[in-house]
Design an enzyme around this catalytic site. Structure first.
Site, PDB file in Angstrom:
ATOM      1  N   GLY A 156       0.820  -1.218   0.000  1.00  0.00           N
ATOM      2  CA  GLY A 156       0.000   0.000   0.000  1.00  0.00           C
ATOM      3  C   GLY A 156       0.849   1.262   0.000  1.00  0.00           C
ATOM      4  O   GLY A 156       2.080   1.211  -0.086  1.00  0.00           O
ATOM      5  N   ASN A 202      -3.043  -8.540   0.857  1.00  0.00           N
ATOM      6  CA  ASN A 202      -4.046  -9.293   0.076  1.00  0.00           C
ATOM      7  C   ASN A 202      -4.348  -8.603  -1.261  1.00  0.00           C
ATOM      8  O   ASN A 202      -5.229  -9.037  -1.996  1.00  0.00           O
ATOM      9  CB  ASN A 202      -5.334  -9.505   0.887  1.00  0.00           C
ATOM     10  CG  ASN A 202      -6.047  -8.197   1.193  1.00  0.00           C
ATOM     11  OD1 ASN A 202      -5.617  -7.123   0.756  1.00  0.00           O
ATOM     12  ND2 ASN A 202      -7.136  -8.276   1.939  1.00  0.00           N
ATOM     13  N   SER A 256      -3.947   7.281  13.936  1.00  0.00           N
ATOM     14  CA  SER A 256      -4.303   8.485  13.187  1.00  0.00           C
ATOM     15  C   SER A 256      -4.636   9.618  14.135  1.00  0.00           C
ATOM     16  O   SER A 256      -5.142   9.388  15.243  1.00  0.00           O
ATOM     17  CB  SER A 256      -5.524   8.157  12.325  1.00  0.00           C
ATOM     18  OG  SER A 256      -6.134   9.333  11.848  1.00  0.00           O
ATOM     19  N   TYR A 313     -14.385   3.825  10.954  1.00  0.00           N
ATOM     20  CA  TYR A 313     -12.942   3.783  10.700  1.00  0.00           C
ATOM     21  C   TYR A 313     -12.193   4.377  11.895  1.00  0.00           C
ATOM     22  O   TYR A 313     -11.273   3.769  12.439  1.00  0.00           O
ATOM     23  CB  TYR A 313     -12.603   4.558   9.411  1.00  0.00           C
ATOM     24  CG  TYR A 313     -11.160   4.981   9.347  1.00  0.00           C
ATOM     25  CD1 TYR A 313     -10.172   4.067   8.978  1.00  0.00           C
ATOM     26  CD2 TYR A 313     -10.766   6.278   9.687  1.00  0.00           C
ATOM     27  CE1 TYR A 313      -8.836   4.450   8.950  1.00  0.00           C
ATOM     28  CE2 TYR A 313      -9.449   6.665   9.666  1.00  0.00           C
ATOM     29  CZ  TYR A 313      -8.487   5.749   9.287  1.00  0.00           C
ATOM     30  OH  TYR A 313      -7.176   6.127   9.277  1.00  0.00           O
ATOM     31  N   LYS A 347      -9.530   2.686  14.994  1.00  0.00           N
ATOM     32  CA  LYS A 347      -8.202   3.151  15.429  1.00  0.00           C
ATOM     33  C   LYS A 347      -8.170   3.291  16.956  1.00  0.00           C
ATOM     34  O   LYS A 347      -7.196   2.887  17.599  1.00  0.00           O
ATOM     35  CB  LYS A 347      -7.851   4.486  14.758  1.00  0.00           C
ATOM     36  CG  LYS A 347      -7.624   4.384  13.258  1.00  0.00           C
ATOM     37  CD  LYS A 347      -6.403   3.534  12.912  1.00  0.00           C
ATOM     38  CE  LYS A 347      -6.291   3.238  11.432  1.00  0.00           C
ATOM     39  NZ  LYS A 347      -5.335   2.170  11.105  1.00  0.00           N
ATOM     40  N   PHE A 364      -0.615  12.366  10.954  1.00  0.00           N
ATOM     41  CA  PHE A 364      -1.475  13.464  10.517  1.00  0.00           C
ATOM     42  C   PHE A 364      -1.813  13.206   9.031  1.00  0.00           C
ATOM     43  O   PHE A 364      -2.228  12.095   8.737  1.00  0.00           O
ATOM     44  CB  PHE A 364      -0.839  14.800  10.896  1.00  0.00           C
ATOM     45  CG  PHE A 364      -1.039  15.025  12.389  1.00  0.00           C
ATOM     46  CD1 PHE A 364      -0.393  14.201  13.325  1.00  0.00           C
ATOM     47  CD2 PHE A 364      -1.955  15.938  12.864  1.00  0.00           C
ATOM     48  CE1 PHE A 364      -0.648  14.322  14.692  1.00  0.00           C
ATOM     49  CE2 PHE A 364      -2.210  16.071  14.230  1.00  0.00           C
ATOM     50  CZ  PHE A 364      -1.560  15.264  15.131  1.00  0.00           C
ATOM     51  N   ASN A 365      -1.697  14.135   8.126  1.00  0.00           N
ATOM     52  CA  ASN A 365      -2.155  13.844   6.754  1.00  0.00           C
ATOM     53  C   ASN A 365      -0.984  13.506   5.820  1.00  0.00           C
ATOM     54  O   ASN A 365      -0.314  14.418   5.338  1.00  0.00           O
ATOM     55  CB  ASN A 365      -2.940  15.033   6.201  1.00  0.00           C
ATOM     56  CG  ASN A 365      -4.304  15.181   6.834  1.00  0.00           C
ATOM     57  OD1 ASN A 365      -4.409  15.327   8.060  1.00  0.00           O
ATOM     58  ND2 ASN A 365      -5.344  15.119   6.042  1.00  0.00           N
ATOM     59  N   ASP A 419     -16.037  16.700   8.863  1.00  0.00           N
ATOM     60  CA  ASP A 419     -14.687  17.270   8.796  1.00  0.00           C
ATOM     61  C   ASP A 419     -14.330  18.006  10.078  1.00  0.00           C
ATOM     62  O   ASP A 419     -15.154  18.707  10.674  1.00  0.00           O
ATOM     63  CB  ASP A 419     -14.569  18.254   7.625  1.00  0.00           C
ATOM     64  CG  ASP A 419     -13.994  17.606   6.381  1.00  0.00           C
ATOM     65  OD1 ASP A 419     -13.354  16.540   6.512  1.00  0.00           O
ATOM     66  OD2 ASP A 419     -14.183  18.166   5.286  1.00  0.00           O
TER      67      ASP A 419
HETATM   68  C1  UD1 Z   1      -9.199  11.734   6.626  1.00  0.00           C
HETATM   69  C2  UD1 Z   1      -9.631  11.115   7.905  1.00  0.00           C
HETATM   70  C3  UD1 Z   1      -8.449  10.567   8.640  1.00  0.00           C
HETATM   71  C4  UD1 Z   1      -7.706   9.594   7.785  1.00  0.00           C
HETATM   72  C5  UD1 Z   1      -7.292  10.282   6.495  1.00  0.00           C
HETATM   73  C6  UD1 Z   1      -6.700   9.243   5.586  1.00  0.00           C
HETATM   74  C7  UD1 Z   1     -11.615  12.304   8.749  1.00  0.00           C
HETATM   75  C8  UD1 Z   1     -12.151  13.223   9.779  1.00  0.00           C
HETATM   76  N1  UD1 Z   1     -10.316  12.064   8.773  1.00  0.00           N
HETATM   77  O1  UD1 Z   1      -8.459  12.909   6.940  1.00  0.00           O
HETATM   78  O2  UD1 Z   1      -8.882   9.892   9.789  1.00  0.00           O
HETATM   79  O3  UD1 Z   1      -6.581   9.108   8.456  1.00  0.00           O
HETATM   80  O4  UD1 Z   1      -8.429  10.850   5.851  1.00  0.00           O
HETATM   81  O5  UD1 Z   1      -5.938   9.840   4.612  1.00  0.00           O
HETATM   82  O6  UD1 Z   1     -12.311  11.856   7.902  1.00  0.00           O
HETATM   83  N2  UD1 Z   1     -10.952  18.346   0.906  1.00  0.00           N
HETATM   84  C9  UD1 Z   1     -11.506  19.169  -0.048  1.00  0.00           C
HETATM   85  N3  UD1 Z   1     -11.841  18.631  -1.260  1.00  0.00           N
HETATM   86  C10 UD1 Z   1     -11.635  17.310  -1.568  1.00  0.00           C
HETATM   87  C11 UD1 Z   1     -11.054  16.462  -0.576  1.00  0.00           C
HETATM   88  C12 UD1 Z   1     -10.741  17.011   0.658  1.00  0.00           C
HETATM   89  O7  UD1 Z   1     -11.709  20.360   0.164  1.00  0.00           O
HETATM   90  O8  UD1 Z   1     -11.974  16.881  -2.678  1.00  0.00           O
HETATM   91  C13 UD1 Z   1     -10.581  18.909   2.215  1.00  0.00           C
HETATM   92  C14 UD1 Z   1     -11.324  18.267   3.375  1.00  0.00           C
HETATM   93  O9  UD1 Z   1     -12.543  18.909   3.584  1.00  0.00           O
HETATM   94  C15 UD1 Z   1     -10.321  18.469   4.506  1.00  0.00           C
HETATM   95  C16 UD1 Z   1      -8.960  18.436   3.827  1.00  0.00           C
HETATM   96  O10 UD1 Z   1      -9.218  18.667   2.437  1.00  0.00           O
HETATM   97  O11 UD1 Z   1     -10.516  19.722   5.077  1.00  0.00           O
HETATM   98  C17 UD1 Z   1      -8.251  17.106   3.967  1.00  0.00           C
HETATM   99  O12 UD1 Z   1      -9.140  16.066   3.595  1.00  0.00           O
HETATM  100  P1  UD1 Z   1      -8.678  14.541   3.415  1.00  0.00           P
HETATM  101  O13 UD1 Z   1      -7.500  14.479   2.506  1.00  0.00           O
HETATM  102  O14 UD1 Z   1      -9.876  13.750   3.063  1.00  0.00           O
HETATM  103  O15 UD1 Z   1      -8.138  14.127   4.857  1.00  0.00           O
HETATM  104  P2  UD1 Z   1      -8.825  14.282   6.300  1.00  0.00           P
HETATM  105  O16 UD1 Z   1     -10.279  14.418   6.184  1.00  0.00           O
HETATM  106  O17 UD1 Z   1      -8.083  15.319   7.034  1.00  0.00           O
END
Ligand code: UD1
Length: 344
Positions: free
Chosen positions: A12, A34, A127, A152, A156, A181-182, A301
């Protein structure tokens, strides 16, 4: 050789980058995956970068017999990094049983077998989602955890508790929980990266696919948050930096640098960046213009969260090193490589 490590979910996104860093650090890696959300070609990428092809077992960690036979085939495994898990927040709301079954059974099987096969160290992929919406930022590991907003996230939290209980019961293992974090970006060689299934739910794959013309425009979920520019704030951590944190965690346990059986670390940069700032960084770093529009908030979010990584800095000796521009360049290079290969 520093010893054998089992990396579950090793083909992954995070698993493949971590395998490269483990091999570069002198560990021997056995991967079990897998292939439900990855493919075998990832092994070629790992081999190209590190010069070593890790041993690979195609199998499911929810099956304890498969794991047992792996430990018999590869004796002397000293540590496990457990990436194998279902990870899509939205899907977990639709399929909670799948999420609880996979994520909990995988963990229980591994913890069950570790003492039997003399495996000493365990790194768990946790996470920052366990913190929920923080009362203050940056957030430290001592901040209270909050009720999860998705199955999910709940897995964790439950997995963290299970590990703590097993250690409390006197199991002879050591564990480190890494709260990511991200994670974003790709290996600078563009040989490995993130390959999302279907329409990306996470921000950076959506950005790079939009820049490639696969998606028409990015939707920014909300600009009315209580933040300087109104969009959400995250701590975007480079994937190679994140991978290196796992090597530091394993070194710590296997070289007995601590007498604690269980430790928790935030793995982030310590800096919050808003969604709009991230788009800006992508455009700046790659000389591109990204079509995007502001839409309503996405349910569930968190408004803003970024790490206090001081404990990881001081105790693990780990620091985030790659800047955001290099990270955004690596993400774009990876997307371009996918196009060259005709994948996307
Ligand atoms: C999410 C999960 C986190 C997980 C991670 C996996 C939640 C609350 N958190 O993080 O537990 O470990 O994914 O990678 O769900 N955004 C946009 N447009 C898009 C996609 C995202 O504006 O098309 C914004 C979201 O609103 C957010 C930020 O970008 O504010 C980050 O989003 P994302 O990448 O999905 O991660 P998290 O939500 O922070």
């Amino acid at each position: 050789m520093k010893g054998r490590i089992l990396v579950t979910g090793g083909t992954g996104f995070i698993g493949s980058h971590t395998t490269v860093e483990l091999q570069n650090a002198g560990y021997e890696v056995i991967i079990i995956d897998n292939l439900s959300n990855s493919n075998r070609e990832v092994l070629d990428g790992i081999e190209k970068i590190s010069g070593v092809r890790p041993a690979f077992v195609e199998g499911d960690c929810t099956d304890i017999a498969t794991l047992r036979s792996l430990f018999e085939t590869y004796p002397g495994i000293r540590g496990i990094i457990n990436f194998a898990a279902s990870k899509a927040v939205g899907e977990s709301v639709q399929k909670p049983i799948l999420y609880y079954r996979n994520n909990l059974n995988i963990l229980l099987n591994l913890l069950d077998l570790m003492p039997e096969f003399g495996v000493k160290g365990f790194v768990f992929s946790s996470s920052c989602t366990v913190y929920g919406e923080p009362d203050q930022n940056p957030i430290t590991e001592d901040a209270p955890t909050k009720k999860a907003t998705s199955p999910y996230g709940a897995t964790k939290q439950i997995c963290e508790d299970i590990i703590a209980d097993v250690i409390k019961s006197g199991s002879p293992i050591k564990a480190i929980l890494l709260r990511y974090f991200n994670p974003i970006g790709a290996h600078p060689s563009a040989e490995i990266g993130e390959l999302p299934n279907g329409v990306p739910q996470n921000l950076v794959p959506y950005i790079t696919q939009t820049a490639m013309g696969i998606r028409k425009e990015l939707s920014v979920f909300g600009n009315d948050y209580n933040t300087p520019d109104g969009s959400c704030i995250r701590d975007f951590i480079n994937i190679v930096d994140l991978a290196r944190a796992h090597v530091a965690a394993l070194d710590r346990m296997l070289e007995d640098k601590s007498d604690k059986a269980l430790e928790v670390f935030n793995i982030g940069t310590g800096e919050g960046l808003s969604v709009l700032q991230l788009i800006d960084a992508f455009e700046r770093a790659n000389g591109l213009k990204l079509p995007y529009k502001i839409v309503g908030r996405r349910e569930g979010d968190i408004e803003q969260i970024w790490a206090d990584p001081k404990r990881a800095n001081e105790v693990l000796g780990w620091h985030a090193q790659v800047g955001i521009d290099d990270t955004m360049r690596s993400a774009w290079r990876w997307q371009q490589r996918l196009r060259e290969r005709g994948i996307m």
